[in-house]
Design a protein around this motif. Structure first.
Motif, PDB file in Angstrom:
ATOM      1  N   SER A  81       0.829  -1.210   0.000  1.00  0.00           N
ATOM      2  CA  SER A  81       0.000   0.000   0.000  1.00  0.00           C
ATOM      3  C   SER A  81       0.863   1.260   0.000  1.00  0.00           C
ATOM      4  CB  SER A  81      -0.917  -0.020   1.219  1.00  0.00           C
ATOM      5  OG  SER A  81      -1.646   1.166   1.319  1.00  0.00           O
ATOM      6  N   MET A  82       1.916   1.253   0.826  1.00  0.00           N
ATOM      7  CA  MET A  82       2.812   2.406   0.894  1.00  0.00           C
ATOM      8  C   MET A  82       3.496   2.639  -0.450  1.00  0.00           C
ATOM      9  SD  MET A  82       6.113   3.059   3.382  1.00  0.00           S
ATOM     10  CE  MET A  82       7.127   1.824   2.560  1.00  0.00           C
ATOM     11  N   VAL A  83       3.944   1.557  -1.104  1.00  0.00           N
ATOM     12  CA  VAL A  83       4.629   1.685  -2.400  1.00  0.00           C
ATOM     13  C   VAL A  83       3.673   2.265  -3.443  1.00  0.00           C
ATOM     14  CG1 VAL A  83       5.725   0.417  -4.288  1.00  0.00           C
ATOM     15  CG2 VAL A  83       6.332  -0.097  -1.928  1.00  0.00           C
ATOM     16  N   LYS A  84       2.441   1.788  -3.469  1.00  0.00           N
ATOM     17  CA  LYS A  84       1.464   2.314  -4.434  1.00  0.00           C
ATOM     18  C   LYS A  84       1.226   3.804  -4.218  1.00  0.00           C
ATOM     19  CE  LYS A  84      -1.019  -1.984  -5.149  1.00  0.00           C
ATOM     20  NZ  LYS A  84      -2.226  -2.760  -4.845  1.00  0.00           N
ATOM     21  N   LYS A  85       1.072   4.198  -2.977  1.00  0.00           N
ATOM     22  CA  LYS A  85       0.834   5.616  -2.675  1.00  0.00           C
ATOM     23  C   LYS A  85       2.046   6.467  -3.032  1.00  0.00           C
ATOM     24  CE  LYS A  85      -2.511   4.648   0.950  1.00  0.00           C
ATOM     25  NZ  LYS A  85      -2.730   4.576   2.409  1.00  0.00           N
ATOM     26  N   SER A  87       4.292   5.756  -5.246  1.00  0.00           N
ATOM     27  CA  SER A  87       4.400   5.764  -6.701  1.00  0.00           C
ATOM     28  C   SER A  87       3.554   6.886  -7.306  1.00  0.00           C
ATOM     29  CB  SER A  87       3.957   4.414  -7.258  1.00  0.00           C
ATOM     30  OG  SER A  87       3.895   4.451  -8.656  1.00  0.00           O
ATOM     31  N   LEU A  88       2.357   7.038  -6.808  1.00  0.00           N
ATOM     32  CA  LEU A  88       1.476   8.105  -7.301  1.00  0.00           C
ATOM     33  C   LEU A  88       1.994   9.489  -6.922  1.00  0.00           C
ATOM     34  CD1 LEU A  88      -1.983   6.494  -6.470  1.00  0.00           C
ATOM     35  CD2 LEU A  88      -0.938   6.758  -8.736  1.00  0.00           C
ATOM     36  N   ILE A  89       2.424   9.638  -5.689  1.00  0.00           N
ATOM     37  CA  ILE A  89       2.909  10.943  -5.207  1.00  0.00           C
ATOM     38  C   ILE A  89       4.187  11.348  -5.927  1.00  0.00           C
ATOM     39  CG2 ILE A  89       3.847  12.188  -3.213  1.00  0.00           C
ATOM     40  CD1 ILE A  89       2.013  10.355  -1.460  1.00  0.00           C
ATOM     41  N   LEU A  90       5.125  10.407  -6.046  1.00  0.00           N
ATOM     42  CA  LEU A  90       6.441  10.715  -6.625  1.00  0.00           C
ATOM     43  C   LEU A  90       6.467  10.600  -8.146  1.00  0.00           C
ATOM     44  CD1 LEU A  90       8.645   8.786  -4.043  1.00  0.00           C
ATOM     45  CD2 LEU A  90       8.079  11.221  -4.045  1.00  0.00           C
ATOM     46  N   LYS A  91       5.369  10.099  -8.709  1.00  0.00           N
ATOM     47  CA  LYS A  91       5.277   9.902 -10.165  1.00  0.00           C
ATOM     48  C   LYS A  91       6.405   9.002 -10.659  1.00  0.00           C
ATOM     49  CE  LYS A  91       3.032  14.316 -10.634  1.00  0.00           C
ATOM     50  NZ  LYS A  91       3.395  15.668 -10.344  1.00  0.00           N
TER      51      LYS A  91
END
Length: 128
Positions: A81-85, A87-91
């Motif tokens: 979950s942390m990696v997915k979030k 990924s979206l934040i950091l593009k």
């Protein structure tokens, strides 16, 4: 001890910290407020943080007893979950291992993984 440090990095109560920092530096209204080279460096640190957490999670899986598998699975879920979030934040894309991929992977630009994990866990690196 490893399991406690992983819980500290991956549980929802704590991983809100790294996510909150990422959001504050990389949200659309903030990303132009900081020097590009420093933002790139911060992204690299996040990539390393994710990599070190993954390695520690894998190692923990080998070290735990059968009565700790449920907690291990909970930590894996929090990690994903942390990696997915992030990924979206950091593009940044997620690679085949489920880790963040860097845009530039120059070895000279990467912090030492052991030093990064030690700084997260507030311990020191000793060499014998």
């Amino acid at each position: 001890r490893l399991q406690l440090k992983l819980q500290g990095c991956l549980t929802t109560q704590v991983n809100a910290g790294p996510l909150a920092y990422a959001e504050s530096f990389f949200s659309p209204d903030q990303e132009n407020q900081y020097p590009a080279n420093k933002c790139k460096e911060l992204k690299r640190i996040y990539v390393q943080f994710v990599s070190v957490c993954w390695k520690a999670l894998e190692l923990n899986g080998y070290l735990i007893k059968s009565d700790q598998w449920e907690l291990q699975e909970v930590m894996r879920s929090h990690f994903a979950s942390m990696v997915k979030k992030l990924s979206l934040i950091l593009k940044l894309p997620i690679n085949e291992k489920g880790l963040l991929d860097e845009v530039s992977k120059s070895e000279n630009d990467r912090p030492n993984s052991q030093q990064l994990f030690m700084s997260i866990s507030h311990t020191t690196v000793t060499t014998d």
